[in-house]
Design an enzyme around this catalytic site. Structure first.
Site, PDB file in Angstrom:
ATOM      1  CG  ASP A  13      -1.784   1.234   1.339  1.00  7.06           C
ATOM      2  OD1 ASP A  13      -2.314   1.669   0.283  1.00  7.06           O
ATOM      3  OD2 ASP A  13      -1.944   1.793   2.440  1.00  7.06           O
ATOM      4  CB  SER A  14       0.187   4.811  -0.507  1.00  4.85           C
ATOM      5  OG  SER A  14      -0.874   4.906   0.438  1.00  4.85           O
ATOM      6  CB  CYS A  76      -3.187   0.946  -2.481  1.00  2.00           C
ATOM      7  SG  CYS A  76      -3.206   2.720  -2.782  1.00  2.00           S
ATOM      8  CD  GLU A 154       0.830   6.250   6.060  1.00  2.85           C
ATOM      9  OE1 GLU A 154       2.039   6.159   6.276  1.00  2.85           O
ATOM     10  OE2 GLU A 154       0.124   5.272   5.725  1.00  2.85           O
ATOM     11  CB  CYS A 186      -9.144   5.203   0.968  1.00  6.08           C
ATOM     12  SG  CYS A 186      -7.469   5.460   1.599  1.00  6.08           S
ATOM     13  CG  HIS A 188      -4.512   4.914   4.740  1.00  5.89           C
ATOM     14  ND1 HIS A 188      -4.071   4.479   3.512  1.00  5.89           N
ATOM     15  CD2 HIS A 188      -3.392   5.250   5.449  1.00  5.89           C
ATOM     16  CE1 HIS A 188      -2.742   4.546   3.473  1.00  5.89           C
ATOM     17  NE2 HIS A 188      -2.310   5.008   4.636  1.00  5.89           N
TER      18      HIS A 188
HETATM   19  N1  DGL Z   1      -4.673   3.272   1.058  1.00  7.99           N
HETATM   20  C1  DGL Z   1      -4.688   4.013  -0.179  1.00  7.99           C
HETATM   21  C2  DGL Z   1      -5.994   3.746  -0.913  1.00  7.99           C
HETATM   22  O1  DGL Z   1      -6.615   2.733  -0.685  1.00  7.99           O
HETATM   23  C3  DGL Z   1      -4.380   5.440   0.116  1.00  7.99           C
HETATM   24  C4  DGL Z   1      -3.810   6.145  -1.059  1.00  7.99           C
HETATM   25  C5  DGL Z   1      -3.027   7.371  -0.674  1.00  7.99           C
HETATM   26  O2  DGL Z   1      -1.884   7.220  -0.252  1.00  7.99           O
HETATM   27  O3  DGL Z   1      -3.554   8.477  -0.846  1.00  7.99           O
HETATM   28  O4  DGL Z   1      -6.408   4.516  -1.749  1.00  7.99           O
END
Ligand code: DGL
Length: 268
Positions: A13-14, A76, A154, A186, A188
């Site tokens: 993931d990011s 992600c 984060e 998302c 997160h």
């Molecule tokens: N967890 C990522 C998603 O599902 C976040 C993307 C981001 O870093 O903006 O979109």
């Protein structure tokens, strides 16, 4: 037995959001070894341009393949809607990706208004427009970009004043429109679920995709199942492109057994 059966499944993931997907995968595949790669050094992806997201997603998959991953999960939504096609063209392992749970939300709504919370990039993507067109007949689907929320997760700020302020701002138009079902688009955002539920009340149903993605991982890796399936506990190893000590601290708040986090050079 497939020669790769002993190898791990790679998940990226990011940043830390994909841990919500990792949790669902671990539940259904207890014997598999899992690698989790957080690109926290480059998060958030959601406000960046497509070339950046494609390049980072390629680098993440490249790293996981070099670690021997037998399959990759793009945990992600943003990386999925922007880069899944290119990743599948480039890499020769099964790639399982996410999509916002718009279809199940449409099946659940009674008010015929569904709210979708996602990053700016996901909200603006043709992939989401296609999902809305395909599944949204007769339902008012409101897409809400939520800049700033990924950064709050984060930072480990899951219910502080600024997080609540952002959520109040993003939830208000959806509540006013009469949404009775919300999609967390998302990975997160599931970490914000308790506070979102508290803010919208118990009559609003909140859906996310982690369990569906985990089922898809089971299906797509059936031919690669670990030979000791049912007889061992798989290991989970964590990697980050951010500072390792910091990552260990933050991951431990979201995952109960982060023993060690290994660094991945920023320039992969
Ligand atoms: N967890 C990522 C998603 O599902 C976040 C993307 C981001 O870093 O903006 O979109």
């Amino acid at each position: 037995m497939n020669a790769n059966a002993h190898a791990a499944i790679g998940v990226f993931d990011s940043g830390l959001g994909g841990l919500s997907v990792l949790r669902a995968i671990r539940e259904v595949l207890p014997a598999e070894d899992l690698l989790y790669l957080a690109d926290s050094g480059y998060a958030p992806y959601g406000d960046r341009d497509e070339a950046f997201i494609v390049a980072r997603s390629m680098a993440m998959c490249d790293f996981l393949v070099r670690q021997g991953a037998k399959a990759i999960v793009v945990a992600c939504n943003t990386a999925t809607v922007v880069a899944a096609r290119q990743l599948r063209e480039r890499f020769n392992v099964p790639i399982v990706a996410m999509e916002p749970a718009i279809k199940p939300a449409v099946e659940l709504t009674r008010s015929k208004v569904v709210g979708v919370l996602a990053t700016s990039r996901t909200v603006a993507s043709p992939a989401v427009a296609t999902l809305v067109e395909r599944h949204g007949q007769g339902v008012d689907i409101r897409l809400q970009a939520c800049p700033g929320l990924v950064t709050q997760v984060e930072k480990g700020d899951l219910d502080g004043p600024h997080t609540r302020e952002l959520l109040a701002q993003y939830l208000a138009p959806l509540r006013e429109a009469g949404a009775d079902t919300l999609v967390l688009g998302c990975t997160h955002y599931p970490f914000l679920l308790p506070v979102i539920q508290e803010m919208v009340g118990p009559s609003v149903t909140i859906v996310e995709s982690a369990a569906a993605v985990a089922r898809e991982v089971v299906r797509r890796t059936a031919h690669l199942r670990h030979p000791l399936h049912g007889q061992r506990d798989g290991e989970t190893r964590f990697f980050t492109t951010a500072d390792v000590a910091d990552a260990r601290l933050r991951m431990s708040a979201l995952w109960d057994s982060v023993a060690d986090v290994q660094p991945v050079p920023m320039a992969t």
